[in-house]
Design a protein around this motif. Structure first.
Motif, mmCIF file in Angstrom:
data_model
loop_
_atom_site.group_PDB
_atom_site.id
_atom_site.type_symbol
_atom_site.label_atom_id
_atom_site.label_comp_id
_atom_site.label_asym_id
_atom_site.label_seq_id
_atom_site.Cartn_x
_atom_site.Cartn_y
_atom_site.Cartn_z
ATOM 1 N N GLN A 1 -16.587 10.901 3.389
ATOM 2 C CA GLN A 1 -16.679 10.371 2.035
ATOM 3 C C GLN A 1 -15.624 9.287 1.855
ATOM 4 O OE1 GLN A 1 -16.350 13.335 -1.013
ATOM 5 N NE2 GLN A 1 -16.432 11.864 -2.675
ATOM 6 N N ALA A 2 -16.071 8.121 1.412
ATOM 7 C CA ALA A 2 -15.150 7.001 1.239
ATOM 8 C C ALA A 2 -14.175 7.281 0.112
ATOM 9 C CB ALA A 2 -15.932 5.734 0.947
ATOM 10 N N GLN A 3 -12.935 6.889 0.354
ATOM 11 C CA GLN A 3 -11.907 7.114 -0.656
ATOM 12 C C GLN A 3 -10.939 5.952 -0.667
ATOM 13 O OE1 GLN A 3 -9.557 10.686 -0.100
ATOM 14 N NE2 GLN A 3 -9.154 10.854 -2.284
ATOM 15 N N LEU A 4 -10.557 5.527 -1.861
ATOM 16 C CA LEU A 4 -9.539 4.497 -2.047
ATOM 17 C C LEU A 4 -8.437 5.103 -2.904
ATOM 18 C CD1 LEU A 4 -11.871 1.472 -2.920
ATOM 19 C CD2 LEU A 4 -10.887 2.031 -0.692
ATOM 20 N N VAL A 5 -7.207 4.970 -2.441
ATOM 21 C CA VAL A 5 -6.081 5.561 -3.161
ATOM 22 C C VAL A 5 -5.016 4.502 -3.392
ATOM 23 C CG1 VAL A 5 -4.311 7.332 -3.171
ATOM 24 C CG2 VAL A 5 -6.548 7.825 -2.157
ATOM 25 N N GLU A 6 -4.747 4.211 -4.662
ATOM 26 C CA GLU A 6 -3.734 3.218 -5.013
ATOM 27 C C GLU A 6 -2.361 3.885 -5.160
ATOM 28 O OE1 GLU A 6 -7.439 2.172 -7.616
ATOM 29 O OE2 GLU A 6 -6.324 3.960 -6.989
ATOM 30 N N SER A 7 -1.346 3.089 -4.953
ATOM 31 C CA SER A 7 0.027 3.521 -5.193
ATOM 32 C C SER A 7 0.883 2.286 -5.447
ATOM 33 C CB SER A 7 0.575 4.323 -4.016
ATOM 34 O OG SER A 7 0.572 3.534 -2.837
ATOM 35 N N GLY A 8 2.089 2.521 -5.947
ATOM 36 C CA GLY A 8 3.043 1.433 -6.101
ATOM 37 C C GLY A 8 3.239 0.945 -7.521
ATOM 38 N N GLY A 9 2.481 1.489 -8.465
ATOM 39 C CA GLY A 9 2.668 1.078 -9.842
ATOM 40 C C GLY A 9 3.981 1.601 -10.403
ATOM 41 N N GLY A 10 4.309 1.136 -11.615
ATOM 42 C CA GLY A 10 5.534 1.591 -12.250
ATOM 43 C C GLY A 10 5.914 0.713 -13.417
ATOM 44 N N LEU A 11 7.147 0.910 -13.867
ATOM 45 C CA LEU A 11 7.688 0.147 -14.984
ATOM 46 C C LEU A 11 8.643 -0.909 -14.439
ATOM 47 C CD1 LEU A 11 8.250 -0.283 -18.034
ATOM 48 C CD2 LEU A 11 10.003 1.497 -17.830
ATOM 49 N N VAL A 12 8.459 -2.139 -14.866
ATOM 50 C CA VAL A 12 9.302 -3.229 -14.387
ATOM 51 C C VAL A 12 9.560 -4.189 -15.539
ATOM 52 C CG1 VAL A 12 7.329 -4.609 -13.620
ATOM 53 C CG2 VAL A 12 9.564 -4.937 -12.529
ATOM 54 N N GLN A 13 10.695 -4.849 -15.504
ATOM 55 C CA GLN A 13 10.997 -5.839 -16.522
ATOM 56 C C GLN A 13 10.267 -7.143 -16.241
ATOM 57 O OE1 GLN A 13 15.296 -6.173 -16.726
ATOM 58 N NE2 GLN A 13 15.391 -4.622 -18.336
ATOM 59 N N ALA A 14 10.048 -7.902 -17.296
ATOM 60 C CA ALA A 14 9.420 -9.214 -17.136
ATOM 61 C C ALA A 14 10.223 -10.043 -16.133
ATOM 62 C CB ALA A 14 9.343 -9.919 -18.476
ATOM 63 N N GLY A 15 9.496 -10.720 -15.266
ATOM 64 C CA GLY A 15 10.131 -11.494 -14.209
ATOM 65 C C GLY A 15 10.298 -10.742 -12.905
ATOM 66 N N GLY A 16 10.084 -9.430 -12.949
ATOM 67 C CA GLY A 16 10.241 -8.612 -11.759
ATOM 68 C C GLY A 16 9.008 -8.617 -10.880
ATOM 69 N N SER A 17 9.069 -7.790 -9.835
ATOM 70 C CA SER A 17 7.990 -7.735 -8.843
ATOM 71 C C SER A 17 7.590 -6.295 -8.561
ATOM 72 C CB SER A 17 8.448 -8.383 -7.527
ATOM 73 O OG SER A 17 8.772 -9.746 -7.704
ATOM 74 N N LEU A 18 6.360 -6.146 -8.146
ATOM 75 C CA LEU A 18 5.843 -4.867 -7.664
ATOM 76 C C LEU A 18 4.870 -5.157 -6.533
ATOM 77 C CD1 LEU A 18 4.951 -2.800 -10.879
ATOM 78 C CD2 LEU A 18 6.719 -2.242 -9.206
ATOM 79 N N ARG A 19 4.754 -4.196 -5.614
ATOM 80 C CA ARG A 19 3.730 -4.286 -4.586
ATOM 81 C C ARG A 19 2.854 -3.050 -4.673
ATOM 82 N NH1 ARG A 19 3.775 -4.556 2.028
ATOM 83 N NH2 ARG A 19 4.315 -2.349 1.790
ATOM 84 N N LEU A 20 1.589 -3.269 -4.937
ATOM 85 C CA LEU A 20 0.612 -2.196 -4.977
ATOM 86 C C LEU A 20 -0.031 -2.034 -3.607
ATOM 87 C CD1 LEU A 20 -1.204 -2.991 -8.344
ATOM 88 C CD2 LEU A 20 0.927 -1.727 -7.958
ATOM 89 N N SER A 21 -0.359 -0.801 -3.288
ATOM 90 C CA SER A 21 -1.048 -0.497 -2.034
ATOM 91 C C SER A 21 -2.353 0.214 -2.335
ATOM 92 C CB SER A 21 -0.184 0.395 -1.143
ATOM 93 O OG SER A 21 1.032 -0.230 -0.806
ATOM 94 N N CYS A 22 -3.324 0.029 -1.473
ATOM 95 C CA CYS A 22 -4.611 0.713 -1.577
ATOM 96 C C CYS A 22 -4.979 1.196 -0.184
ATOM 97 C CB CYS A 22 -5.675 -0.230 -2.118
ATOM 98 S SG CYS A 22 -7.351 0.456 -2.097
ATOM 99 N N ALA A 23 -4.919 2.493 0.003
ATOM 100 C CA ALA A 23 -5.248 3.091 1.299
ATOM 101 C C ALA A 23 -6.717 3.485 1.315
ATOM 102 C CB ALA A 23 -4.374 4.303 1.558
ATOM 103 N N ALA A 24 -7.449 2.978 2.306
ATOM 104 C CA ALA A 24 -8.877 3.249 2.428
ATOM 105 C C ALA A 24 -9.121 4.282 3.522
ATOM 106 C CB ALA A 24 -9.630 1.971 2.742
ATOM 107 N N SER A 25 -10.063 5.177 3.278
ATOM 108 C CA SER A 25 -10.404 6.184 4.270
ATOM 109 C C SER A 25 -11.851 6.607 4.096
ATOM 110 C CB SER A 25 -9.481 7.404 4.145
ATOM 111 O OG SER A 25 -9.660 8.015 2.886
ATOM 112 N N GLY A 26 -12.375 7.310 5.092
ATOM 113 C CA GLY A 26 -13.710 7.890 4.997
ATOM 114 C C GLY A 26 -14.844 7.022 5.493
ATOM 115 N N ARG A 27 -14.600 5.718 5.630
ATOM 116 C CA ARG A 27 -15.608 4.818 6.177
ATOM 117 C C ARG A 27 -14.922 3.509 6.501
ATOM 118 N NH1 ARG A 27 -20.341 2.646 3.504
ATOM 119 N NH2 ARG A 27 -19.943 1.018 5.043
ATOM 120 N N THR A 28 -15.641 2.667 7.223
ATOM 121 C CA THR A 28 -15.113 1.341 7.521
ATOM 122 C C THR A 28 -15.588 0.368 6.455
ATOM 123 O OG1 THR A 28 -17.006 0.875 8.939
ATOM 124 C CG2 THR A 28 -15.050 1.777 9.999
#
Length: 121
Positions: free
Chosen positions: A1-28
């Motif tokens: 079963q295909a699955q996508l799982v996000e991570s990396g969100g959060g609280l940041v001040q204006a001007g800051g940076s974040l990196r989100l990730s999306c891990a895929a599994s279950g199919r190509t």
């Protein structure tokens, strides 16, 4: 079963940076567009960026602050977000589409559960 799982969100001040990730599994997702969408409270889900898993072509709603990338070996997609603004606040979703209309949410068959990004002023 295909699955996508996000991570990396959060609280940041204006001007800051974040990196989100999306891990895929279950199919190509070799011939899929892998995209990022976001949804602010009371608003429709909107396109942020997408990458063609094979070949790596990228498309953005707004060029300059965000960079989408993927790591084939880890089956993971990323969204590097710089110079964040309060209007970037929302739930960010990763999704996979086998079609060509990569800019519209309706074209995506698979969705993750979302990760919250909050940018304070």
């Amino acid at each position: 079963q295909a699955q996508l799982v996000e991570s990396g969100g959060g609280l940041v001040q204006a001007g800051g940076s974040l990196r989100l990730s999306c891990a895929a599994s279950g199919r190509t997702f070799t011939n899929y567009y892998m995209g990022w969408f976001r949804q602010a409270p009371g608003k429709e889900r909107e396109f942020v960026a997408t990458i063609r898993w094979s070949g790596g072509s990228t498309y953005y709603a707004e060029k300059g602050r965000f960079t989408i990338s993927r790591d084939n070996a880890k089956n993971t997609m990323y969204l590097q977000m710089n110079s964040l603004k309060p209007e970037d606040t929302g739930v960010y979703y990763c999704a996979a589409s086998s079609g060509d209309a990569y800019y519209t949410a309706r074209a995506y068959e698979y969705w993750g559960q979302g990760t919250q990004v909050t940018v304070s002023s």
